[in-house]
Design a protein around this motif. Structure first.
Motif, PDB file in Angstrom:
ATOM      1  N   GLU A   1       0.382  -4.173   7.619  1.00 55.10           N
ATOM      2  CA  GLU A   1      -1.021  -4.137   7.191  1.00 55.10           C
ATOM      3  C   GLU A   1      -1.958  -4.301   8.387  1.00 55.10           C
ATOM      4  O   GLU A   1      -2.992  -3.622   8.482  1.00 55.10           O
ATOM      5  CB  GLU A   1      -1.281  -5.223   6.146  1.00 55.10           C
TER       6      GLU A   1
ATOM      7  N   LYS B   1       6.685  -4.395   3.973  1.00 47.92           N
ATOM      8  CA  LYS B   1       5.408  -4.367   4.681  1.00 47.92           C
ATOM      9  C   LYS B   1       5.250  -5.505   5.692  1.00 47.92           C
ATOM     10  O   LYS B   1       4.407  -5.445   6.577  1.00 47.92           O
ATOM     11  CB  LYS B   1       4.249  -4.397   3.688  1.00 47.92           C
TER      12      LYS B   1
ATOM     13  N   LYS C   1       4.901   6.485   3.267  1.00 45.12           N
ATOM     14  CA  LYS C   1       4.325   6.303   1.933  1.00 45.12           C
ATOM     15  C   LYS C   1       2.840   5.942   1.975  1.00 45.12           C
ATOM     16  O   LYS C   1       2.198   5.873   0.931  1.00 45.12           O
ATOM     17  CB  LYS C   1       5.085   5.196   1.182  1.00 45.12           C
ATOM     18  N   GLN C   2       2.301   5.676   3.159  1.00 47.13           N
ATOM     19  CA  GLN C   2       0.920   5.215   3.275  1.00 47.13           C
ATOM     20  C   GLN C   2       0.012   6.385   3.663  1.00 47.13           C
ATOM     21  O   GLN C   2       0.167   6.966   4.742  1.00 47.13           O
ATOM     22  CB  GLN C   2       0.810   4.097   4.324  1.00 47.13           C
TER      23      GLN C   2
ATOM     24  N   TYR D   1      -4.329  -2.932   2.687  1.00 45.56           N
ATOM     25  CA  TYR D   1      -3.294  -3.426   1.781  1.00 45.56           C
ATOM     26  C   TYR D   1      -2.199  -2.371   1.655  1.00 45.56           C
ATOM     27  O   TYR D   1      -2.475  -1.183   1.453  1.00 45.56           O
ATOM     28  CB  TYR D   1      -3.865  -3.742   0.397  1.00 45.56           C
ATOM     29  N   ILE D   2      -0.960  -2.808   1.799  1.00 39.82           N
ATOM     30  CA  ILE D   2       0.190  -1.915   1.655  1.00 39.82           C
ATOM     31  C   ILE D   2       1.121  -2.499   0.590  1.00 39.82           C
ATOM     32  O   ILE D   2       1.495  -3.686   0.646  1.00 39.82           O
ATOM     33  CB  ILE D   2       0.944  -1.760   2.998  1.00 39.82           C
ATOM     34  N   ASP D   3       1.499  -1.679  -0.380  1.00 41.65           N
ATOM     35  CA  ASP D   3       2.379  -2.110  -1.479  1.00 41.65           C
ATOM     36  C   ASP D   3       3.798  -1.636  -1.178  1.00 41.65           C
ATOM     37  O   ASP D   3       4.205  -0.535  -1.556  1.00 41.65           O
ATOM     38  CB  ASP D   3       1.882  -1.532  -2.803  1.00 41.65           C
ATOM     39  N   ASP D   4       4.551  -2.445  -0.439  1.00 37.80           N
ATOM     40  CA  ASP D   4       5.922  -2.096  -0.085  1.00 37.80           C
ATOM     41  C   ASP D   4       6.677  -3.373   0.246  1.00 37.80           C
ATOM     42  O   ASP D   4       6.136  -4.285   0.879  1.00 37.80           O
ATOM     43  CB  ASP D   4       5.943  -1.147   1.117  1.00 37.80           C
ATOM     44  N   LYS D   5       7.935  -3.445  -0.148  1.00 41.03           N
ATOM     45  CA  LYS D   5       8.728  -4.654   0.078  1.00 41.03           C
ATOM     46  C   LYS D   5       8.960  -4.932   1.556  1.00 41.03           C
ATOM     47  O   LYS D   5       9.230  -6.074   1.961  1.00 41.03           O
ATOM     48  CB  LYS D   5      10.064  -4.536  -0.652  1.00 41.03           C
TER      49      LYS D   5
END
Length: 665
Positions: free
Chosen positions: A486, A510, A559-560, A504-508
């Protein structure tokens, strides 16, 4: 009543470029042309505090009544051109066209001259008047014999209909007459406005007096020289030499060799010498040597001028240096130079080299850079850049020598400066390559000298942070070690867009930490190249676990949306010294052969993963720099430093190979 040989309309049309300030200066010039050394300007105010009347008084020779027709009747003629007043060193008779007396029409309704002159040991006076609406006619009164102490003329300009600011008038007169006042300082030349003397010293940057004494042929030349450098151009006055005899009686004026070079070096040189006791300036003497005495074509005069020219060049050097520094600063501000990554050593070196070429050429001929718009400036600078990169500096000198008028000394100076510039750039390039070899040698010690006990995070990673050029030129470091994804995205966005905001990044994964994350922008083709490097100490073998680590980094980034622009490419590097015994890395190499690129093990869309050994990295450096090393004849054994402690290796020093972090929040 007398009549001027032109109509009122004709006069106004001929003098349409005059305004009040310029006109008042014409009356001051008339006074000096008439032999005055003191001019007094007085203003009268009306009830509204505006100027209603201006009087300009001089202590010149006055206007003899019998000369009136010759002085006032012909337009664009003046008797003053035939009269040289011996007590002055005036730069030449200014009012030879006789136009000054009629310019009052542009701001006043009436002009009246009250003049006192001396004839047959008696002082006489009379008056002349002219009306703005009837410029072709003038009226004169009868002359009278009076008691007086000196001659002179007072011009009264009345019924003024233009708003004249006294401070503005003061500044205008100061610029118009500063050179004349300085030139005739010995003769106590003064100008006053309402009793206050015009002071011009604030227009002077530097002033110096010196003497030249030497023997040339049979003549022992003695010359007193006064040099003045002005802050600004004095009312479009050229930079000139003013020559006079030992009594400072004016003989000759001519532009200096450094006049109008385009570098704002405004100057005047006043010379008094015995060389001008018998000096001929008549145009009929052009190209001829007089039987007796001297002229502009005499060897003695030419030698005197050569010596003064040398002095001027010496004085100009610090000025032109400051001028070129300001020009370079302005060019950088206006983005005239090509885009460079100043945190990359090679880019910084190229920028400095190009700046140096511009400086050298500008110091030789500033006119080349004057009166150009920004597009023309960019074109010129990029041409210099092409010459520099092609190594054709000698050809640049040949071209400049053909298009610029240079004397022998200037030509030699330009050649030497360009050679010095080339030598200076070679020295800088040599130091950069030396420093890079030194950095690689230190890296080898971290990798292979196990007695140092170097570890991955504190030593190896820190070292690569400062030398990420090893993985490619012109990159900008975004993150190293601690920042998580992030924070990396926040810095990445700041670098590319200038916006600084939390991400904000939604990833395990991150919260994983990349060892090195750097980016390179290419403005010309609008591309963004990114590299992510995972470093492993030589003692740590590479296997599936380490590969999965770099693969996970790619997975988070892919993915971002902010990371995956169409013009962005991503290269991920896993670097270690050996592989484990599982054979996983060898299998990745085998599968990657289809892509036809060494060390590439995975490729999809704009993403690539490479696995490299430290020996491969070091060999690539050797191949890349060997040609330059051979050309510059670098003695590597002198460069290499053995026996460094871990502290000495990690200590930052004056090493041009060190790269800098630039993404500051």
């Amino acid at each position: 009543m007398g009549r001027i040989a032109i109509t009122t309309g004709g006069v106004k049309q001929s003098l349409s470029n005059y305004n009040a300030l310029k006109s008042i200066c014409e009356y001051i010039w008339n006074g000096f042309d008439a032999g005055a050394n003191r001019i007094e300007i007085s203003t009268s105010r009306n009830n509204l505090s505006g100027i209603s009347e201006i009087s300009i008084r001089d202590n010149g020779m006055g206007i003899a009544k019998k000369q009136l027709n010759k002085k006032f009747k012909p337009f664009y003629e003046s008797e003053k051109a035939e009269q040289a007043y011996e007590r002055t060193r005036i730069t030449g008779i200014h009012g030879k066209n006789g136009v000054g007396r009629l310019t009052f029409f542009c701001f006043a309704q009436y002009a009246e001259w009250n003049t006192v002159y001396k004839e047959n040991q008696k002082f006489k006076n009379y008056s002349i008047t002219i009306e703005a609406n009837n410029l072709e006619n003038y009226k004169e009164t009868d002359e009278n014999i009076i008691e007086a102490k000196e001659t002179g003329t007072t011009v009264i300009l009345s019924e003024i209909y233009e708003n004249i600011d006294v401070h503005e008038l003061n500044e205008y007169i100061k610029k118009e007459f500063a050179c004349l006042l300085e030139l005739n300082k010995k003769f106590n030349f003064k100008i006053y406005i309402d009793g206050e003397e015009i002071a011009y010293e604030d227009l002077i940057i530097e002033k110096e007096d010196f003497e030249l004494n030497y023997k040339y042929g049979e003549l022992a030349i003695n010359a007193k020289v006064r040099y003045v450098q002005w802050k600004n151009n004095l009312s479009n006055e050229y930079s000139r030499y003013y020559f006079g005899d030992e009594k400072e009686k004016f003989k000759l004026s001519m532009t200096t060799t450094l006049n109008k070079k385009g570098d704002n070096f405004y100057h005047s040189v006043f010379v008094s010498s015995n060389l001008f006791e018998e000096f001929y300036t008549n145009e009929t003497m052009e190209g001829q040597i007089p039987i007796s005495g001297y002229s502009k074509d005499s060897k003695e005069f030419k030698q005197l001028k050569i010596d003064i020219d040398k002095f001027l060049r010496k004085k100009r050097k610090p000025h032109i240096k400051k001028y070129t520094e300001k020009l370079i600063e302005k060019y950088n501000e206006d983005k005239i130079f090509p885009e460079y990554n100043e945190n990359n050593a090679l880019d910084k070196f190229k920028h400095e080299q190009l700046e140096n070429i511009v400086k050298v050429v500008c110091q030789t001929e500033p006119k080349i850079f004057s009166s150009l718009n920004n597009e023309q400036k960019k074109t010129l600078v990029r041409l210099f850049d092409l010459v520099m990169q092609s190594g054709e500096i000698d050809n640049l000198f040949i071209i400049l020598n053909e298009v610029i008028e240079l004397d022998t000394e200037e030509r030699d100076e330009l050649a030497n400066e360009l050679r010095y510039s080339t030598l200076g750039n070679i020295i800088k390039a040599t130091k950069l390559i030396q420093d890079r070899y030194r950095a690689i040698d230190l890296l080898k010690q971290l990798l292979y000298n196990y007695e140092l006990n170097a570890n991955e995070r504190d030593h190896l990673q820190k070292f690569i942070e400062e030398h990420y050029w090893i993985f490619g030129e012109q990159y900008t470091l975004v993150t190293a070690a601690e920042p998580k994804f992030e924070e990396a995205l926040r810095r990445y966005t700041k670098l590319l867009t200038g916006e600084d905001e939390n991400k904000y990044i939604d990833d395990k994964d991150k919260n994983k930490e990349m060892d090195i994350f750097a980016v390179r922008q290419n403005i010309e083709n609008d591309s963004i190249n990114n590299i992510v490097i995972e470093l492993k100490h030589p003692k740590v073998p590479l296997g599936q676990k380490q590969y999965q680590q770099i693969y996970n980094y790619m997975n988070v980034i892919s993915k971002q949306p902010e990371f995956i622009a169409n013009n962005a490419t991503w290269e991920f590097y896993l670097v270690g010294n050996k592989f484990d015994t599982s054979g996983d890395i060898e299998n990745l190499y085998e599968n990657g052969k289809i892509h036809g690129e060494k060390s590439l093990v995975y490729k999809v869309k704009n993403f690539k993963i490479y696995i490299k050994t430290w020996s491969e990295i070091l060999n690539e450096f050797e191949i890349k720099h060997k040609f330059i090393q051979d050309k510059l004849e670098i003695q590597r054994e002198i460069i290499m430093q053995k026996g460094n402690s871990i502290g000495e290796i990690m200590e930052k020093s004056e090493n041009s190979a060190v790269e800098n972090k630039v993404v500051n929040l």
